[in-house]
Enzyme design. Structure first.
Site, PDB file in Angstrom:
ATOM      1  N   TRP A   1       0.829  -1.214   0.000  1.00 24.89           N
ATOM      2  CA  TRP A   1       0.000   0.000   0.000  1.00 24.89           C
ATOM      3  C   TRP A   1       0.853   1.249   0.000  1.00 24.89           C
ATOM      4  O   TRP A   1       0.530   2.227  -0.677  1.00 24.89           O
ATOM      5  CB  TRP A   1      -0.985  -0.030   1.178  1.00 24.89           C
ATOM      6  CG  TRP A   1      -1.919  -1.195   1.092  1.00 24.89           C
ATOM      7  CD1 TRP A   1      -1.987  -2.255   1.940  1.00 24.89           C
ATOM      8  CD2 TRP A   1      -2.897  -1.446   0.057  1.00 24.89           C
ATOM      9  NE1 TRP A   1      -2.948  -3.139   1.506  1.00 24.89           N
ATOM     10  CE2 TRP A   1      -3.519  -2.677   0.372  1.00 24.89           C
ATOM     11  CE3 TRP A   1      -3.300  -0.746  -1.082  1.00 24.89           C
ATOM     12  CZ2 TRP A   1      -4.533  -3.229  -0.425  1.00 24.89           C
ATOM     13  CZ3 TRP A   1      -4.308  -1.293  -1.871  1.00 24.89           C
ATOM     14  CH2 TRP A   1      -4.899  -2.513  -1.541  1.00 24.89           C
TER      15      TRP A   1
ATOM     16  N   ASP B   1      -1.784   6.352   6.332  1.00 19.18           N
ATOM     17  CA  ASP B   1      -2.800   5.407   5.885  1.00 19.18           C
ATOM     18  C   ASP B   1      -2.952   4.408   7.039  1.00 19.18           C
ATOM     19  O   ASP B   1      -2.081   3.584   7.273  1.00 19.18           O
ATOM     20  CB  ASP B   1      -2.314   4.715   4.608  1.00 19.18           C
ATOM     21  CG  ASP B   1      -3.252   3.586   4.167  1.00 19.18           C
ATOM     22  OD1 ASP B   1      -4.287   3.360   4.827  1.00 19.18           O
ATOM     23  OD2 ASP B   1      -2.927   2.952   3.143  1.00 19.18           O
TER      24      ASP B   1
ATOM     25  N   LYS C   1     -11.758  -2.364   6.736  1.00 20.42           N
ATOM     26  CA  LYS C   1     -10.838  -3.163   7.532  1.00 20.42           C
ATOM     27  C   LYS C   1     -11.220  -3.189   9.011  1.00 20.42           C
ATOM     28  O   LYS C   1     -11.072  -4.194   9.647  1.00 20.42           O
ATOM     29  CB  LYS C   1      -9.393  -2.668   7.377  1.00 20.42           C
ATOM     30  CG  LYS C   1      -8.907  -2.567   5.947  1.00 20.42           C
ATOM     31  CD  LYS C   1      -8.590  -3.913   5.332  1.00 20.42           C
ATOM     32  CE  LYS C   1      -8.415  -3.851   3.833  1.00 20.42           C
ATOM     33  NZ  LYS C   1      -7.465  -2.880   3.348  1.00 20.42           N
TER      34      LYS C   1
HETATM   35  C1  LIG Z   1      -6.974  -2.287   2.100  1.00 24.08           C
HETATM   36  C2  LIG Z   1      -5.992  -1.214   2.219  1.00 24.08           C
HETATM   37  C3  LIG Z   1      -5.932  -0.161   1.290  1.00 24.08           C
HETATM   38  C4  LIG Z   1      -6.843  -0.084   0.100  1.00 24.08           C
HETATM   39  O1  LIG Z   1      -8.062   0.344   0.495  1.00 24.08           O
HETATM   40  P1  LIG Z   1      -9.217   0.640  -0.591  1.00 24.08           P
HETATM   41  O2  LIG Z   1     -10.290   1.186   0.306  1.00 24.08           O
HETATM   42  O3  LIG Z   1      -9.547  -0.650  -1.227  1.00 24.08           O
HETATM   43  O4  LIG Z   1      -8.706   1.652  -1.549  1.00 24.08           O
HETATM   44  C5  LIG Z   1      -4.992   0.818   1.481  1.00 24.08           C
HETATM   45  N1  LIG Z   1      -4.159   0.794   2.530  1.00 24.08           N
HETATM   46  C6  LIG Z   1      -4.171  -0.187   3.446  1.00 24.08           C
HETATM   47  C7  LIG Z   1      -3.222  -0.156   4.579  1.00 24.08           C
HETATM   48  C8  LIG Z   1      -5.092  -1.224   3.320  1.00 24.08           C
HETATM   49  O5  LIG Z   1      -5.112  -2.209   4.223  1.00 24.08           O
END
Ligand SMILES: *Cc1c(COP(=O)(O)O)cnc(C)c1O
Length: 354
Positions: A100, A167, A191
């Site tokens: 990511w 993130d 998540k």
């Molecule tokens: C799943 C995930 C993403 C992607 O998320 P989307 O909502 O599908 O764009 C980005 N960063 C992390 C750390 C993730 O676990």
């Protein structure tokens, strides 16, 4: 029978949250209307958005500290470019700790000068780099607090005078951190917060408005903040369900209380990975994620047997991501410790039969 859901995302949510969300789809609070057929500008939905955003700030300890919480769309993946649009004027720093982060770096490079200040790529991202130099004068430093695929997690935040951006898709609301250290924190809902379709973005308002370029409206955090996440039609179902989940978390005692449960689950899981001679942990011990435990079976002949036993025990979603292989047990807030115990028992039984 309800399965033990270790899925990495979309993932388990509390059963009562799914029940209430399902009811609201049929009829919202005795209103004679469904949640998904009312106007997002109706008092009922404005109240839902208000409750969702204030709960998010409250649970992070960020109320009255100059932060704004927003429920936006496009996933965490759209925030990769949005954060750069909103903050990148001269140079941004990125810590590359996985798939990511790598994607976030790729997007930011479309807009400007990006330095990778640290990376654990050379060992397939099995640890969190520490002790690297952070250049002076960065517009912001971007980290990924929990690396969902590799199962690593920052235990301490990097010291920097740049705006810290994270993130935190896969560990938001899972543990206490000094969230006031962040200028921007974002998380895709699916998540640890709600269904897919909305992304929480928490912004310290004074970090915005400093770039000289134009920002497309849908990527402009100032516009979304000023319009209370209603610049365009918000994803009403994911926002409502996230709100229910944040209420559930608050009623449990908030982030401090869930952190204790998450620590207990992780201790049980990693305890077995370390004890059982058939399994090896993937991530460096000190950087192990409490959310996603990654591990491999070191006896390939037992693979089919292990997977059949796991299926039989009702375990769902334990296969590892293709870039790591092996297994991944995602232990988000709603996963009960009993589910971890079932997985551990399967691992023990496999050892006894081997
Ligand atoms: C799943 C995930 C993403 C992607 O998320 P989307 O909502 O599908 O764009 C980005 N960063 C992390 C750390 C993730 O676990």
């Amino acid at each position: 029978m309800k399965k033990h859901n270790f899925s990495a995302g979309p993932c388990i949510l509390p059963q009562e949250v799914m029940q209430k969300a399902a009811e609201a789809v049929v009829e919202l609070d005795n209103s004679g209307l469904s949640l998904i057929e009312i106007s997002h500008r109706s008092p009922a939905f404005i109240d839902i958005m208000e409750r969702a955003t204030s709960l998010a700030l409250e649970l992070l300890g960020l109320q009255d500290k100059g932060y704004k919480a927003m429920f936006l769309q496009g996933g965490a993946s759209l925030q990769f470019i949005a954060t750069a649009y909103n903050l990148l004027e001269n140079k941004a720093g990125y810590c590359n700790t996985g798939t990511w982060s790598t994607k976030a770096i790729k997007e930011a490079k479309l807009l400007g000068d990006v330095v990778e200040v640290s990376s654990s790529k050379e060992t397939n991202f099995n640890y969190i780099p520490k002790g690297y130099d952070i250049p002076k004068g960065l517009d912001y430093l971007h980290i990924t607090t929990n690396n969902t695929i590799f199962g690593t997690q920052y235990k301490a935040l990097p010291e920097t005078d740049a705006v810290l951006v994270s993130d935190s898709s896969s560990d938001i609301f899972s543990r206490e951190l000094d969230f006031s250290k962040f200028g921007i924190l974002y998380a895709g809902a699916q998540k640890n917060m709600g269904p897919a379709g909305t992304t929480l973005v928490v912004v310290k308002e004074d970090v915005l408005g400093k770039v000289s370029h134009q920002i497309p409206s849908m990527l402009d955090y100032k516009i979304h903040a000023d319009k209370e996440s209603m610049f365009n039609t918000p994803p009403v179902f994911p926002v409502y369900t996230s709100m229910l989940n944040l209420e559930w978390l608050k009623n449990k005692g908030g982030v401090a209380a869930i952190e204790k449960e998450n620590d207990a689950k992780a201790a049980l899981m990693y305890g077995e990975i370390d004890r059982n001679p058939l399994f090896d942990g993937f991530a460096a011990t000190e950087d192990r994620s409490t959310m996603n435990a990654t591990f491999t079976l070191n006896t390939p002949e037992l693979k089919d047997h292990f997977e059949a036993m796991a299926k039989e025990a009702g375990l769902n979603g334990i296969n590892g991501h293709r870039s790591v292989g092996g297994y991944r047990a995602s232990m988000y807030n709603a996963l009960p410790i009993e589910s971890v115990q079932v997985l551990v028992d399967v691992m023990k039984t496999l050892e006894q039969k081997a």
